[in-house]
Design an enzyme around this catalytic site. Structure first.
Site, PDB file in Angstrom:
ATOM      1  N   ASP A  36      -0.790  -0.795   6.406  1.00 14.36           N
ATOM      2  CA  ASP A  36      -0.839  -0.259   7.764  1.00 14.36           C
ATOM      3  C   ASP A  36      -2.215   0.198   8.205  1.00 14.36           C
ATOM      4  OD1 ASP A  36      -1.054   1.973   6.121  1.00 14.36           O
ATOM      5  OD2 ASP A  36      -0.024   3.267   7.563  1.00 14.36           O
ATOM      6  N   ASP A  80       0.858  -1.177   0.000  1.00 15.94           N
ATOM      7  CA  ASP A  80       0.000   0.000   0.000  1.00 15.94           C
ATOM      8  C   ASP A  80       0.899   1.233   0.000  1.00 15.94           C
ATOM      9  OD1 ASP A  80      -2.493   1.498   0.409  1.00 15.94           O
ATOM     10  OD2 ASP A  80      -1.638   1.909   2.380  1.00 15.94           O
ATOM     11  N   ASP A 105      -6.604  -1.988   4.850  1.00 14.49           N
ATOM     12  CA  ASP A 105      -5.673  -3.005   4.343  1.00 14.49           C
ATOM     13  C   ASP A 105      -5.923  -4.368   4.981  1.00 14.49           C
ATOM     14  OD1 ASP A 105      -4.277  -1.153   2.758  1.00 14.49           O
ATOM     15  OD2 ASP A 105      -3.050  -0.531   4.461  1.00 14.49           O
TER      16      ASP A 105
END
Length: 816
Positions: A704, A504, A708
């Site tokens: 994080d 990400d 996610d």
């Protein structure tokens, strides 16, 4: 009123108040009746009554929980009531030891809850007991489930004591065996020699080796034959045969006797085997204790004393007395006592114990600090917000302790082999005895017996069973010292095969702290100040990560947010509402196009900002395009190095982001990332991982945020940034304490080193047993005339397990 009619009397030994009707003991002395809380107190009284009579009886004092501040001295320890954590009914003024259990008393006003220690088997973690003992499956000594700083190991102490006594008695036996090869040593008759050997070997086998017989018998009762089954059979048979030969020599068949018609004695092999196995247990227990050295060193980092600041006064208190909200002073060179936030002052802190990075980190007001880290030259005040078992250090130790007890898939083969191993070895020993008794040289039964015992003794199923768990224990501990927390052994094994890493962007590649860089209004429609005021008013109700950047940007420009109402969040697109009486839309291009608002005049400006790596958001007021904002999230300084390290390990990197493709490609080109998936909605991240897995890739996902979590759970290995949300860390199987992507490269190297170490251990264990058992059975005798003594076999067996553990311990020094 007689004593027995009183409601309560005092136990003269421990001072407890006892009801005579329910007392656990009673005694009379000098015409007076005494009552006791337990038989132990009664026994102590009866041994020396005068010791406990005539003492001053101290009344129970009320507990004073208050602490005097403002210059008044704190309460003296002698004025504080203390109690026993195991027997809370025991109370006294001042510190001391409990008269019932001998434990040190502690203040009654502070009694933190304590969890009972659980013990488990390193080879069979499903075995959990409330006290020390041996595993009912493999017979190994159980060890604490969670790592503590307690150095005492009762099993090791017991085995050491048995070993040294056995070694002292076995040495004369070996000396007699060596002297028997010299003609001058035959001054001692065979009968006398037999009785001397009997006297020396009996305590070695029956006392020194008693734990092995206990575990061997337990293995039969539990139907889980193990190494101790074989040891008990081998040493027991040798010893019993020799006892019969000494007591009833005529009962020994001639086929056992040598050419001199002497009945053979096997006291030396029985004693030597027992002593060598005891030595092996001592070495193994010592080596096993070293597998948790990394965690023990982390636990030892926690300081014992903290400096409490309260109402202008400072005093030292025990760390376990710190409460959430306490203000603590950390002076130069001291360790941070618990987790918290800097409230005043600044310093640089060495966080290498949790992150693996040796460069100190600057801390100022508002910065988070972690318990156990080392303060530099500055002094600061901090507010405690995580204490006791909630601190990061405690959580790391707990997480890694749990991971060390998990089983890797590679262990299944060893488990299958081990389940059949002992029965096959016993059968091999029986066949060896039969073959040698029929076709062996004279004395046939003598050779058959010795070789069968050698087969039983040389086999080592523990080497197979320890091959994987020991490497997992050392590997996960090594990872913890480098800031890589492995949740389970299966994740460590899967990580070795990782081919693709999905990351990400926000908070993983970038700092996750976006800043407002550009505010560009449509000329002639609205000015920059009014535009930002309307957007800030709308963002006050938003939970999006970019909201804080816009609000901070407005504050820096001294702009107060407008008054918003009718707020609505549109997932994946933006927000809308009424601010200062005006209808405001704020979000991506798709949001404004849904409301049929033309952006033609702003698209070229937006593309220019995206090409510079900025995230662009559009604003519409009262149905017309009003301008755009550009927000930049700086890349982490470590990200370029992390990408280079992963490429060196031949890992393909794919970046997922909700940003436009232009912004995403700009970031990817700057870092050298292989592929980009842009304009991805939060719910689509897990689908992207699934597509990659469908092509046969072993996929790891690093993220994080809360959004996610589904992708982290879907991936073969989920990797959470320690700086992210708790939800993300709960969904992941690997956590990077510092939130640094270089930790992924460390985790990958650790996984590969650990799996390589496991395969080395398994190879050694399999080869040792595959070669050792046939050699002990005498397969080399027809070709070279060589036979393996049971004593040599026991030495080989002893060092096979130790070799596996020693090889696993090399992981503690592996460079990751």
């Amino acid at each position: 009123m007689s004593v027995s009619e009183k409601e309560s009397v005092q136990d003269p030994v421990c001072g407890m108040h006892v009801d005579p009707k329910s007392a656990k003991g009673h005694a009379s002395y000098a015409g007076t009746e005494y009552y006791f809380c337990c038989p132990h107190c009664q026994t102590r009284f009866e041994q020396n009554p005068s010791q406990y009579l005539g003492r001053e009886t101290r009344p129970l004092a009320s507990v004073n929980n208050s602490v005097q501040i403002g210059g008044a001295p704190a309460a003296s320890p002698k004025s504080i009531e203390y109690t026993c954590p195991m027997d809370p009914e025991v109370r006294q003024l001042g510190p001391g030891v409990c008269p019932k259990c001998g434990m040190a008393l502690e203040p009654a006003s502070f009694q933190p809850p304590s969890r009972p220690i659980e013990y488990t088997c390193p080879m069979h973690p499903q075995i959990v007991r409330s006290e020390p003992g041996s595993c009912p499956i493999c017979g190994m000594a159980l060890e604490p489930r969670e790592i503590t700083l307690e150095e005492s190991n009762p099993e090791l102490i017991n085995m050491q004591r048995r070993f040294w006594v056995s070694a002292a008695l076995t040495t004369p036996l070996l000396l007699m065996m060596v002297l028997s090869f010299f003609p001058s040593a035959h001054w001692l008759s065979n009968i006398s020699r037999g009785w001397i050997e009997f006297a020396l070997a009996t305590p070695v086998v029956l006392w020194g080796g008693w734990p092995f017989f206990e575990r061997g018998w337990a293995s039969v009762i539990n139907r889980h034959l193990n190494m101790f089954t074989l040891i008990a059979l081998g040493t027991g048979a040798s010893y019993l045969f020799s006892v019969v030969a000494v007591l009833f020599p005529a009962a020994i068949p001639d086929s056992f006797r040598s050419s001199m018609s002497e009945a053979p004695l096997y006291f030396e092999p029985a004693a030597v085997i027992t002593t060598l196995v005891l030595l092996g247990q001592v070495l193994e227990l010592r080596a096993r204790s070293q597998t948790s050295t990394a965690l023990k060193s982390m636990l030892s980092l926690a300081p014992k004393i903290a400096r409490l600041v309260e109402r202008g006064n400072e005093r030292d208190i025990a760390v376990d007395q710190i409460q959430v909200g306490n203000i603590l002073r950390v002076r130069p060179g001291e360790k941070v006592p618990v987790d918290g936030v800097v409230s005043d002052g600044s310093s640089s802190i060495d966080e290498s114990m949790i992150s693996g990075e040796s460069i100190p980190v600057e801390k100022t007001r508002g910065s988070r600090v972690t318990g156990g880290t080392v303060n530099g030259t500055g002094s600061f005040l901090m507010r405690a917000d995580r204490v006791g078992s909630d601190t990061l250090l405690s959580q790391i130790v707990r997480l890694v302790s749990e991971a060390q007890r998990t089983r890797a898939p590679i262990q299944r083969l060893a488990d299958v082999v081990a389940s059949w191993f002992v029965p096959v070895v016993v059968l091999t020993a029986i066949l060896t005895f039969i073959v040698w008794s029929i076709w062996g040289p004279e004395p046939r039964l003598g050779h058959a017996f010795v070789n069968a015992v050698a087969v039983l003794i040389i086999a080592c199923p523990c080497a197979l069973g320890l091959a994987t768990p020991m490497s997992i224990m050392v590997g996960t501990g090594r990872g913890a010292t480098a800031g890589v927390l492995i949740r389970d052994a299966e994740a460590l094994e899967r990580l070795e095969k990782m081919q693709t890493l999905v990351v990400d962007k926000t908070g993983t590649l970038t700092e996750g702290k976006p800043r407002l860089v550009n505010v560009i209004p449509v000329p002639g429609f609205v000015n920059e100040r009014e535009l930002l005021q309307l957007v800030a008013g709308l963002e006050q109700a938003s939970e999006h990560p970019l909201a804080q950047a816009i609000l901070s940007g407005a504050k820096e420009r001294d702009i107060s947010p407008g008054l918003a109402r009718d707020f609505e969040s549109i997932t994946g697109k933006g927000i809308r509402g009424i601010v200062n009486g005006r209808n405001v839309l704020f979000g991506n291009r798709a949001l404004l196009e849904d409301f049929e608002i033309s952006l033609d005049s702003q698209l070229s400006t937006a593309e220019d900002l995206r090409a510079r790596g900025q995230t662009v958001m559009f604003i519409a007021i009262d149905g017309k395009a009003a301008g755009l904002l550009g927000v930049a999230d700086p890349l982490k300084a470590s990200t370029p190095e992390a990408v280079a390290l992963l490429h060196k390990e031949h890992v393909r990197i794919i970046m997922l982001t909700g940003d436009s493709r232009t912004t995403a490609v700009a970031v990817a080109n700057k870092l050298g990332i292989d592929e980009v998936e842009a304009d991805v909605l939060p719910g689509q991240k897990a689908e992207t991982v699934k597509k990659l897995q469908a092509h046969g890739d072993v996929v790891a996902m690093a993220g994080d945020g809360v959004n996610d979590a589904p992708a982290l759970a879907q991936a073969d290995v989920g990797i959470a940034m320690g700086t992210g949300t708790d939800v993300a860390m709960e969904s992941a199987s690997v956590t990077l304490v510092r939130g640094d992507l270089r930790g992924v490269a460390r985790a990958l190297r650790l996984s590969r080193a650990t799996m390589r170490n496991i395969r080395q251990n398994l190879f050694f264990a399999f080869v040792y047993n595959i070669l050792g058992v046939p050699i002990a059975a005498g397969i080399l005798y027809p070709f070279f005339g060589l036979l393996l003594s049971p004593m040599i076999a026991s030495a080989a067996m002893t060092f096979s397990s130790v070799s596996v553990i020693s090889n696993a311990l090399r992981l503690s020094k592996v460079q990751i």
